[in-house]
Design an enzyme around this catalytic site. Structure first.
Site, PDB file in Angstrom:
ATOM      1  N   LYS A 170       0.844  -1.198   0.000  1.00 49.27           N
ATOM      2  CA  LYS A 170       0.000   0.000   0.000  1.00 49.27           C
ATOM      3  C   LYS A 170       0.877   1.244   0.000  1.00 49.27           C
ATOM      4  O   LYS A 170       2.012   1.202   0.470  1.00 49.27           O
ATOM      5  CB  LYS A 170      -0.854   0.020   1.279  1.00 49.27           C
ATOM      6  CG  LYS A 170      -2.014  -0.947   1.294  1.00 49.27           C
ATOM      7  CD  LYS A 170      -2.828  -0.775   2.575  1.00 49.27           C
ATOM      8  CE  LYS A 170      -3.937  -1.797   2.659  1.00 49.27           C
ATOM      9  NZ  LYS A 170      -4.943  -1.672   1.596  1.00 49.27           N
ATOM     10  N   ARG A 194     -10.073 -11.658   2.045  1.00 51.36           N
ATOM     11  CA  ARG A 194     -10.901 -12.746   1.501  1.00 51.36           C
ATOM     12  C   ARG A 194     -10.177 -14.091   1.576  1.00 51.36           C
ATOM     13  O   ARG A 194     -10.826 -15.134   1.661  1.00 51.36           O
ATOM     14  CB  ARG A 194     -11.333 -12.398   0.066  1.00 51.36           C
ATOM     15  CG  ARG A 194     -10.197 -12.278  -0.916  1.00 51.36           C
ATOM     16  CD  ARG A 194     -10.607 -11.536  -2.185  1.00 51.36           C
ATOM     17  NE  ARG A 194     -10.682 -10.085  -1.960  1.00 51.36           N
ATOM     18  CZ  ARG A 194     -11.044  -9.198  -2.876  1.00 51.36           C
ATOM     19  NH1 ARG A 194     -11.399  -9.608  -4.092  1.00 51.36           N
ATOM     20  NH2 ARG A 194     -11.074  -7.914  -2.594  1.00 51.36           N
TER      21      ARG A 194
HETATM   22  N1  BES Z   1      -8.092  -3.735   4.308  1.00 51.82           N
HETATM   23  C1  BES Z   1      -8.215  -3.378   2.943  1.00 51.82           C
HETATM   24  C2  BES Z   1      -9.519  -2.633   2.636  1.00 51.82           C
HETATM   25  C3  BES Z   1      -9.708  -1.293   3.286  1.00 51.82           C
HETATM   26  C4  BES Z   1      -9.418  -0.133   2.595  1.00 51.82           C
HETATM   27  C5  BES Z   1     -10.216  -1.195   4.557  1.00 51.82           C
HETATM   28  C6  BES Z   1      -9.632   1.103   3.175  1.00 51.82           C
HETATM   29  C7  BES Z   1     -10.424   0.038   5.141  1.00 51.82           C
HETATM   30  C8  BES Z   1     -10.134   1.193   4.452  1.00 51.82           C
HETATM   31  C9  BES Z   1      -8.195  -4.636   2.075  1.00 51.82           C
HETATM   32  O1  BES Z   1      -7.412  -5.664   2.547  1.00 51.82           O
HETATM   33  C10 BES Z   1      -7.658  -4.251   0.742  1.00 51.82           C
HETATM   34  O2  BES Z   1      -6.538  -3.838   0.682  1.00 51.82           O
HETATM   35  N2  BES Z   1      -8.483  -4.376  -0.304  1.00 51.82           N
HETATM   36  C11 BES Z   1      -8.098  -4.056  -1.628  1.00 51.82           C
HETATM   37  C12 BES Z   1      -8.589  -5.156  -2.542  1.00 51.82           C
HETATM   38  C13 BES Z   1      -8.079  -5.050  -3.942  1.00 51.82           C
HETATM   39  C14 BES Z   1      -6.592  -5.266  -3.988  1.00 51.82           C
HETATM   40  C15 BES Z   1      -8.798  -6.076  -4.804  1.00 51.82           C
HETATM   41  C16 BES Z   1      -8.732  -2.723  -2.004  1.00 51.82           C
HETATM   42  O3  BES Z   1      -9.851  -2.451  -1.572  1.00 51.82           O
HETATM   43  O4  BES Z   1      -8.105  -1.956  -2.711  1.00 51.82           O
HETATM   44 MN    MN Z   2      -5.406  -5.479   1.975  1.00 56.87          MN
END
Ligand code: BES
Ligand code: MN
Ligand code: ZN
Length: 513
Positions: free
Chosen positions: A287, A361
């Site tokens: 990230k 997931r």
């Molecule tokens: N924990 C994050 C989602 C999230 C984002 C929670 C902002 C709270 C605030 C999750 O694990 C994630 O990173 N999801 C990705 C999925 C994508 C790579 C398909 C996302 O939402 O970008």
């Molecule tokens: Mn994530």
């Protein structure tokens, strides 16, 4: 937490630093109501009345006026309820929050809130529901003054001044009902505080092993059993998703199993699953640095499930309730999973890791497959699963998907009552092709379009033969701005929603076991 009680005393005699009186905006009813309330404050009102015109204080929603009567040591705080026809339970919570925060601003240790006279509420649908009124006032007041002060060394700043909130019974209301409401609120507020504390805690305090310890301590305190699988147990159970995500961290994973059995014969068996990523750096698909510390709250689903378990015994819920939490850190150590890896999950199905940041997931897949062993009637999972749901619904609604309309309807209604609202998103089969993998059963990322939906469709591949609802709380669990009774940071969302669902499910028109 702050002490909470309901009592019947003349308001002027309430032992409190601040006495809050809630006033409706419609002036006619207002004057009437005051006269009828026989609070012992009539003389005070008589003396201030000449100056108390609509320009000074009209009773507009959340308007406040502080008076310093000579008759009592307490400060008298008038808080506007707004127009009576606009009054709702949520407005009561918000007004109670205004009262509590204003009291804290005056460094009050005790606050008495006069429950509004039923006749003041006669225009509303809940005029005679003292239990719900008591609960709403208590919740609004207590939840609004929450503070994560643990790491602040200055004792003055560490805690809010408020120690006790009394809900004072007005003439018309039933004290017993008001007490039931405040007692119900006390339990659920304590649970919400717990969920907020867990999610706000820094990631060097809460990691999989310590999250499991906290679940155990919570179980001992509130009457549910807790079993924890360590890395070896997780390997034995063949939870390939949990192991894959955990590989990037020095902190080994845990799988937390909580269980509450009712004394009477059970109505239904309900499994709650909470995403427990104690820190989500994204893994190799890392990230951006900005705001990454928020990802300490990526276990908010787990926190909500642990906290919701804690209301079961105090409320004597009639269901057999199981809470499951897969707990991991998603980091990028040398052994970390890589984009392209293929994982074999607990039920034998395989997934291709397209993006290591779609880790939630992967661990939920194992937990949902594990849930089938209990032959549950209903499974509800809570997860800060996608940024996409934040784009779609912002911070005011939780994304809801599932395979059972009845359970979703019951959750929507519980969401309206608690104001932890949920919004149904479709799981049309056309979205499926976005998560098709060329080399495995499914791919863990469906790209940007409808990202919250493709995440749910991924989960759906791993559920058993049970009714299932998925709640994506990414937007509602983590707030960068305070609301009236939810300070910024971890909101504790899901606790009141689940508690209300569990409390009312068997009486719901949607219920079938
Ligand atoms: N924990 C994050 C989602 C999230 C984002 C929670 C902002 C709270 C605030 C999750 O694990 C994630 O990173 N999801 C990705 C999925 C994508 C790579 C398909 C996302 O939402 O970008
Ligand atoms: Mn994530
Ligand atoms: Zn995550």
């Amino acid at each position: 937490m702050i002490a909470l009680s309901a009592e019947r005393v003349p308001l002027a005699k309430a032992k409190a630093d601040v006495i809050a009186v809630l006033v409706v905006e419609n002036a006619e009813t207002d004057a009437e109501a005051f006269r009828r309330q026989r609070t012992g404050l009539e003389r005070i009102f008589e003396s201030v009345k000449p100056g108390l015109n609509a320009e000074v204080f009209a009773g507009r929603f959340q308007e406040t006026l502080t008076l310093f009567p000579t008759e009592t040591n307490a400060k008298l705080l008038l808080v506007g309820l707004g127009r009576s026809e606009k009054l709702t339970m949520e407005r009561l919570r918000r007004v109670a929050a205004t009262a509590a925060k204003t009291a804290v601003g005056m460094k009050a240790k005790t606050l008495a809130i006069a429950s509004p006279d039923a006749r003041m509420l006669s225009n509303t649908t809940f005029a005679d529901d003292s239990e719900a009124i008591g609960a709403a006032l208590a919740e609004g007041a207590v939840l609004s003054v929450y503070k994560f002060g643990k790491y602040i060394t200055d004792a003055e700043k560490r805690n809010t001044s408020l120690r006790r909130v009394h809900i004072v019974c007005s003439d018309g209301a039933s004290l017993a009902a008001l007490q039931r409401g405040t007692e119900r609120a006390r339990v659920v507020c304590e649970a919400t505080y717990l969920a907020r504390d867990l999610a706000n805690a820094p990631p060097n305090e809460i990691y999989p092993a310590t999250l499991a310890q906290r679940a155990k301590a919570t179980g001992r305190r509130f009457g549910f059993s807790v079993k924890v699988l360590d890395e070896q147990g997780i390997r034995k159970a063949k939870m390939g998703g949990v192991l894959a995500v955990a590989k990037g961290s020095e902190q080994p994973p845990r799988f937390i199993i909580m269980e509450y059995r009712p004394r009477r014969r059970r109505r239904t068996r309900i499994v709650l699953v909470g995403k427990g990523v104690t820190f989500d750096a994204g893994g190799i698909s890392i990230k951006p640095a900005g705001g990454m510390s928020e990802m300490k709250m990526d276990m908010a689903g787990a926190a909500a499930v642990i906290a919701a378990m804690s209301v079961a015994a105090p409320w004597k819920l009639p269901h057999h309730i199981i809470g499951l939490v897969p707990a991991v850190e998603n980091l990028l150590g040398g052994a970390a999973m890589k984009p392209g890896d293929v994982i074999t999950h607990l039920n034998g199905k395989t997934s291709e890791v397209d993006n290591t940041d779609a880790e939630g997931r992967l661990i939920l897949a194992d937990a949902l497959a594990f849930a089938a062993r209990y032959e549950p009637d209903v499974v509800i999972d809570l997860a800060t699963l996608t940024g996409h749901v934040v784009v779609g619904l912002g911070h005011h609604a939780t994304g809801m998907m599932g395979n059972d309309q009845e359970v979703m309807d019951a959750l929507r209604e519980a969401g309206e009552r608690t104001y932890e609202r949920v919004w149904h998103l479709p799981m049309f089969e056309e979205y499926e092709k976005q998560i098709k993998s060329d080399i495995a059963d499914v791919k863990n990322s469906g790209g940007r379009p409808a990202g919250a939906i493709t995440a749910a469709l991924f989960l759906k591949r791993f559920i058993g033969r049970y009714r299932w609802v998925h709640l994506d709380i990414a937007g509602t669990a983590i707030l960068n701005e305070s609301l009236d009774y939810i300070p910024k940071g971890a909101s504790g969302v899901g606790v009141r929603l689940l508690a209300e669902f569990l409390r009312t499910w068997e009486h719901s028109e949607h219920f079938r076991s």
